[in-house]
Scaffold this active site. Structure first.
Site, PDB file in Angstrom:
ATOM      1  N   LYS A 283       0.841  -1.209   0.000  1.00  0.00           N
ATOM      2  CA  LYS A 283       0.000   0.000   0.000  1.00  0.00           C
ATOM      3  C   LYS A 283       0.869   1.250   0.000  1.00  0.00           C
ATOM      4  CE  LYS A 283      -1.553   1.509   4.048  1.00  0.00           C
ATOM      5  NZ  LYS A 283      -1.115   2.865   4.419  1.00  0.00           N
ATOM      6  N   ASN A 284       1.913   1.262   0.842  1.00  0.00           N
ATOM      7  CA  ASN A 284       2.737   2.469   1.004  1.00  0.00           C
ATOM      8  C   ASN A 284       3.718   2.702  -0.133  1.00  0.00           C
ATOM      9  OD1 ASN A 284       1.303   2.952   3.255  1.00  0.00           O
ATOM     10  ND2 ASN A 284       2.887   2.318   4.703  1.00  0.00           N
TER      11      ASN A 284
ATOM     12  N   ARG B 259      -4.469  10.448   4.961  1.00  0.00           N
ATOM     13  CA  ARG B 259      -3.476  11.530   4.969  1.00  0.00           C
ATOM     14  C   ARG B 259      -2.537  11.444   3.779  1.00  0.00           C
ATOM     15  NH1 ARG B 259      -2.966  12.973   9.608  1.00  0.00           N
ATOM     16  NH2 ARG B 259      -1.059  14.064   9.241  1.00  0.00           N
TER      17      ARG B 259
ATOM     18  N   CYS C 256      -4.572  12.726  13.765  1.00  0.00           N
ATOM     19  CA  CYS C 256      -4.649  11.301  13.416  1.00  0.00           C
ATOM     20  C   CYS C 256      -4.559  10.505  14.707  1.00  0.00           C
ATOM     21  CB  CYS C 256      -3.479  10.968  12.490  1.00  0.00           C
ATOM     22  SG  CYS C 256      -3.188   9.214  12.281  1.00  0.00           S
TER      23      CYS C 256
ATOM     24  N   ARG D 180       1.096  14.328  13.377  1.00  0.00           N
ATOM     25  CA  ARG D 180       1.500  14.083  11.978  1.00  0.00           C
ATOM     26  C   ARG D 180       1.345  15.322  11.086  1.00  0.00           C
ATOM     27  NH1 ARG D 180      -0.692   8.432   9.852  1.00  0.00           N
ATOM     28  NH2 ARG D 180       1.108   8.629   8.473  1.00  0.00           N
ATOM     29  N   PRO D 181       2.022  16.428  11.395  1.00  0.00           N
ATOM     30  CA  PRO D 181       1.948  17.613  10.545  1.00  0.00           C
ATOM     31  C   PRO D 181       2.643  17.343   9.207  1.00  0.00           C
ATOM     32  CG  PRO D 181       3.715  17.848  12.135  1.00  0.00           C
ATOM     33  CD  PRO D 181       3.008  16.561  12.476  1.00  0.00           C
ATOM     34  N   ILE D 182       2.449  18.215   8.201  1.00  0.00           N
ATOM     35  CA  ILE D 182       3.191  18.080   6.939  1.00  0.00           C
ATOM     36  C   ILE D 182       4.027  19.339   6.689  1.00  0.00           C
ATOM     37  CG2 ILE D 182       1.668  16.368   5.868  1.00  0.00           C
ATOM     38  CD1 ILE D 182       0.410  18.671   4.263  1.00  0.00           C
ATOM     39  N   ASP D 183       4.487  19.942   7.792  1.00  0.00           N
ATOM     40  CA  ASP D 183       5.283  21.179   7.679  1.00  0.00           C
ATOM     41  C   ASP D 183       6.567  20.964   6.881  1.00  0.00           C
ATOM     42  OD1 ASP D 183       7.311  20.976  10.614  1.00  0.00           O
ATOM     43  OD2 ASP D 183       5.946  19.456   9.845  1.00  0.00           O
ATOM     44  N   LEU D 184       7.157  19.759   6.948  1.00  0.00           N
ATOM     45  CA  LEU D 184       8.414  19.522   6.231  1.00  0.00           C
ATOM     46  C   LEU D 184       8.173  19.436   4.714  1.00  0.00           C
ATOM     47  CD1 LEU D 184      10.008  16.933   8.685  1.00  0.00           C
ATOM     48  CD2 LEU D 184      10.329  19.425   8.623  1.00  0.00           C
TER      49      LEU D 184
ATOM     50  N   ASP E   3       5.341   0.366  12.002  1.00  0.00           N
ATOM     51  CA  ASP E   3       4.115  -0.294  11.526  1.00  0.00           C
ATOM     52  C   ASP E   3       4.038  -1.762  11.938  1.00  0.00           C
ATOM     53  OD1 ASP E   3       3.961   1.545   8.354  1.00  0.00           O
ATOM     54  OD2 ASP E   3       3.536   2.121  10.421  1.00  0.00           O
TER      55      ASP E   3
ATOM     56  N   ILE F 147       8.675   6.886  16.722  1.00  0.00           N
ATOM     57  CA  ILE F 147       8.228   7.625  15.536  1.00  0.00           C
ATOM     58  C   ILE F 147       6.956   8.430  15.795  1.00  0.00           C
ATOM     59  CG2 ILE F 147       7.627   7.427  13.081  1.00  0.00           C
ATOM     60  CD1 ILE F 147      10.490   6.551  13.660  1.00  0.00           C
TER      61      ILE F 147
ATOM     62  N   ARG G 209      -8.377  -0.826   5.139  1.00  0.00           N
ATOM     63  CA  ARG G 209      -7.616   0.239   4.496  1.00  0.00           C
ATOM     64  C   ARG G 209      -6.288  -0.262   3.946  1.00  0.00           C
ATOM     65  NH1 ARG G 209      -6.457   5.350   7.708  1.00  0.00           N
ATOM     66  NH2 ARG G 209      -5.359   5.594   5.735  1.00  0.00           N
TER      67      ARG G 209
HETATM   68  C1  EPZ Z   1       4.626   6.826   6.370  1.00  0.00           C
HETATM   69  O1  EPZ Z   1       3.842   7.857   6.972  1.00  0.00           O
HETATM   70  C2  EPZ Z   1       3.705   5.609   6.259  1.00  0.00           C
HETATM   71  N1  EPZ Z   1       2.565   5.952   5.436  1.00  0.00           N
HETATM   72  C3  EPZ Z   1       3.232   5.209   7.656  1.00  0.00           C
HETATM   73  O2  EPZ Z   1       2.459   4.013   7.548  1.00  0.00           O
HETATM   74  C4  EPZ Z   1       4.442   4.892   8.515  1.00  0.00           C
HETATM   75  O3  EPZ Z   1       4.019   4.632   9.832  1.00  0.00           O
HETATM   76  C5  EPZ Z   1       5.396   6.106   8.540  1.00  0.00           C
HETATM   77  O4  EPZ Z   1       5.748   6.493   7.205  1.00  0.00           O
HETATM   78  C6  EPZ Z   1       6.682   5.809   9.292  1.00  0.00           C
HETATM   79  O5  EPZ Z   1       7.316   4.699   8.770  1.00  0.00           O
HETATM   80  C7  EPZ Z   1       2.710   5.950   4.081  1.00  0.00           C
HETATM   81  O6  EPZ Z   1       3.757   5.683   3.526  1.00  0.00           O
HETATM   82  C8  EPZ Z   1       1.509   6.286   3.280  1.00  0.00           C
HETATM   83  P1  EPZ Z   1       6.605  10.259   8.384  1.00  0.00           P
HETATM   84  P2  EPZ Z   1       4.357   9.373   6.968  1.00  0.00           P
HETATM   85  O7  EPZ Z   1       6.404  11.517   7.619  1.00  0.00           O
HETATM   86  O8  EPZ Z   1       5.194   9.620   5.789  1.00  0.00           O
HETATM   87  C9  EPZ Z   1       6.867  13.670  11.692  1.00  0.00           C
HETATM   88  C10 EPZ Z   1       0.610   2.582   7.870  1.00  0.00           C
HETATM   89  O9  EPZ Z   1       0.255   1.994   8.901  1.00  0.00           O
HETATM   90  N2  EPZ Z   1       6.674  14.632  10.582  1.00  0.00           N
HETATM   91  O10 EPZ Z   1       7.781   9.440   8.041  1.00  0.00           O
HETATM   92  O11 EPZ Z   1       3.184  10.223   7.196  1.00  0.00           O
HETATM   93  C11 EPZ Z   1       5.652  12.781  11.918  1.00  0.00           C
HETATM   94  O12 EPZ Z   1       4.700  13.409  12.726  1.00  0.00           O
HETATM   95  C12 EPZ Z   1       1.080   4.047   7.948  1.00  0.00           C
HETATM   96  O13 EPZ Z   1       0.624   2.078   6.747  1.00  0.00           O
HETATM   97  C13 EPZ Z   1       6.681  15.979  10.855  1.00  0.00           C
HETATM   98  O14 EPZ Z   1       6.841  16.402  12.001  1.00  0.00           O
HETATM   99  O15 EPZ Z   1       5.283   9.375   8.255  1.00  0.00           O
HETATM  100  C14 EPZ Z   1       6.266  11.549  12.568  1.00  0.00           C
HETATM  101  O16 EPZ Z   1       6.415  11.757  13.929  1.00  0.00           O
HETATM  102  C15 EPZ Z   1       0.829   4.652   9.278  1.00  0.00           C
HETATM  103  N3  EPZ Z   1       6.489  16.854   9.828  1.00  0.00           N
HETATM  104  C16 EPZ Z   1       7.616  11.458  11.873  1.00  0.00           C
HETATM  105  O17 EPZ Z   1       7.896  12.750  11.327  1.00  0.00           O
HETATM  106  C17 EPZ Z   1       6.305  16.423   8.527  1.00  0.00           C
HETATM  107  O18 EPZ Z   1       6.122  17.250   7.624  1.00  0.00           O
HETATM  108  C18 EPZ Z   1       7.687  10.424  10.756  1.00  0.00           C
HETATM  109  O19 EPZ Z   1       6.573  10.603   9.942  1.00  0.00           O
HETATM  110  C19 EPZ Z   1       6.311  15.051   8.280  1.00  0.00           C
HETATM  111  C20 EPZ Z   1       6.504  14.159   9.320  1.00  0.00           C
END
Ligand code: EPZ
Length: 486
Positions: free
Chosen positions: A74-75, A148, A172, A177-181, A360, A382, A452
């Site tokens: 999926k990812n 998301r 969530c 889980r912000p997307i500020d980055l 995960d 994480i 999902r």
């Molecule tokens: C991906 O989510 C996966 N989803 C998640 O899988 C997985 O848990 C996660 O990576 C970690 O491995 C998909 O690929 C669709 P991150 P993602 O950005 O990209 C923080 C599942 O069960 N962060 O790597 O959203 C964030 O809050 C799902 O299939 C910021 O602060 O995760 C977290 O603490 C759940 N700002 C950390 O970084 C940002 O802009 C890692 O999140 C982005 C992230």
């Protein structure tokens, strides 16, 4: 068969091929019944999208024996579908999992004007996407709030269309889980960003190459900006990138589309922007998290299970940890075999970015820790709120204490059947595993979470000896009763 009103306590089996005629107040749609369903109908009941109310009933105690075919990841499929936005030529993706998030991504792309063909029959796991006529570069709140990963269209839309309007994802279950980055990275590539009314509005005549150092390792952040940089003017260097196999798979697809990318899978990725990308055909990698989930289910049910169509090298950290717990796993090129007869011993685990232990798999590993001799300390690095499953496992008799980002699990404790409910995708997987281990019959509510990201999990489990069935429920609320026409 003519449907007869009943008092709601009796269950009615509705045969496949029958048609549910829904009351006019919910559109009066005619819904084909695709499989025989045990439905409990209350008088004057109104339908709530029935699959959202599905439950699993699982009788524990059966070893899982046989072969399970692992689906596509999926990812990896979600960013690959978003990558199709970058070209006006068709992109063909194979080994796409048939899960709810893929349907949501499809709706999202179609809402922008894309044509998305989902194969069926032998081509059921193939999709052809054409973003030739994208007219509406927007990801609406209605879709983003359900998934998301919809935000993965932000970078590709700005890069290809010069503008994007994407809803902020909001909170969530597992963390803020912000997307500020993602936003900061796009600004470094020259985009102008406005955030108002819950939406991110990004514009750029043409993105230009830049230097991005991620404050934190982010999987979809790396993917989103890697896609954006493929059409930027000049070179982009991204540092502190995610190294997940899904990132590498996306880079492989983009390269097939004509992108110039180096270093995917390492912390530093270089992208030389090109004028235009073209169509491509790409096979999505197997789902390492689905595979890991079945491995733990096999270990805990004392089964003998072979997973086919999987990529053992993507499961390094998990396999190493399970071997530390005393599990014997045999890996081959594209398969894994788990045999029984383990005396599980406790082992601490800390979730990390790839190649570390995946977050995960944390919930599923917690169930294993309840069945291991000794105390396991599970540290979630994480996400800040990813222990929702712990209390449900305690309801089943587990001995777990959560202290902030640490869970202390004392084992071995027998698990007993109970009514439990899912809170998120991987938490649901842990409850299914716990129910396979527990005595008697467990009822798991809100399994829409598991749909999902797991393709027909109950059929796959049934195929290797599990006693599991899905039941639908219709909540009573004043409305006209439905009628079924066979
Ligand atoms: C991906 O989510 C996966 N989803 C998640 O899988 C997985 O848990 C996660 O990576 C970690 O491995 C998909 O690929 C669709 P991150 P993602 O950005 O990209 C923080 C599942 O069960 N962060 O790597 O959203 C964030 O809050 C799902 O299939 C910021 O602060 O995760 C977290 O603490 C759940 N700002 C950390 O970084 C940002 O802009 C890692 O999140 C982005 C992230």
């Amino acid at each position: 068969m003519k449907f007869v009103r009943n008092d709601g306590s009796k269950k009615t089996v509705v045969p496949p091929g029958a048609e549910l005629v829904l009351p006019p107040e919910i559109g009066g749609l005619k819904k084909p019944v695709t499989r025989s369903r045990n439905l409990r109908i209350f008088p004057d009941s109104l339908f709530i999208s029935e699959s959202l109310m599905d439950k699993f009933v699982i009788r524990g105690g059966n070893p899982l024996v046989g072969n399970v075919r692992i689906s596509g990841a999926k990812n990896a499929a979600l960013p690959a579908m978003a990558a199709a936005i970058l070209t006006d030529e068709p992109v063909i993706l194979e080994n796409i999992p048939d899960v709810r998030d893929i349907q949501t991504e499809r709706k999202l792309l179609v809402s922008m004007g894309a044509e998305v063909e989902l194969g069926y029959g032998r081509a059921a796991h193939r999709t052809t996407i054409s973003c030739k006529n994208l007219v509406n570069p927007e990801a609406a709140y209605e879709l983003v709030k359900t998934m998301r990963a919809s935000t993965l269209v932000l970078g590709p839309l700005v890069a290809r269309m010069g503008r994007a309007r994407v809803s902020q994802p909001g909170g969530c279950a597992i963390g803020a889980r912000p997307i500020d980055l993602h936003v900061k990275g796009l600004e470094r590539l020259g985009a102008t960003i406005r955030q108002e009314h819950g939406y991110i509005e990004a514009t750029a005549d043409r993105l230009r190459g830049g230097h991005i150092i991620f404050d934190k390792i982010t999987v979809t952040g790396t993917e989103d900006l890697m896609m954006a940089a493929t059409l930027a003017q000049g070179e982009t260097i991204m540092e502190n990138c995610a190294r997940e196999p899904e990132v590498v798979d996306l880079a492989a697809l983009l390269t097939r589309m004509g992108a110039k990318i180096e270093g995917a899978g390492t912390s530093t990725v270089r992208i030389h922007g090109v004028e235009k990308l073209h169509g491509a055909r790409h096979r999505i990698i197997p789902d390492r998290i689905e595979a890991g989930t079945f491995v733990i289910a096999a270990v805990l049910t004392g089964g003998d299970l072979t997973l086919t169509n999987c990529e053992p090298t993507h499961l390094g950290a998990l396999i190493q940890k399970l071997e530390e717990c005393g599990v014997k796993i045999t890996a081959a090129a594209d398969s894994l075999r788990v045999t029984n007869g383990h005396q599980l011993i406790a082992a601490d685990v800390t979730t990390e970015e790839y190649p570390g232990f995946p977050t995960d798999m944390q919930a599923q590993y917690m169930v294993l820790a309840t069945q291991a001799q000794g105390t396991s300390i599970i540290t979630e690095n994480i996400f800040e709120n990813r222990f929702m499953h712990a209390q449900e496992l305690v309801r089943m008799g587990a001995n777990i204490k959560v202290e902030g980002r640490r869970a202390i699990v004392r084992g071995k404790t027998p698990l007993s059947a109970a009514a439990v409910q899912c809170s998120d995708l991987r938490a649901s997987a842990s409850l299914v595993i716990a129910a396979l281990v527990a005595d008697e019959e467990t009822i798991i509510d809100r399994v829409y979470h598991i749909d999902r990201g797991y393709e027909r999990i109950e059929e796959k489990l049934k195929g290797v000896g599990a006693q599991i069935r899905r039941i639908g429920e219709i909540l009573p609320r004043r409305a006209a009763a439905p009628s079924v026409v066979a």
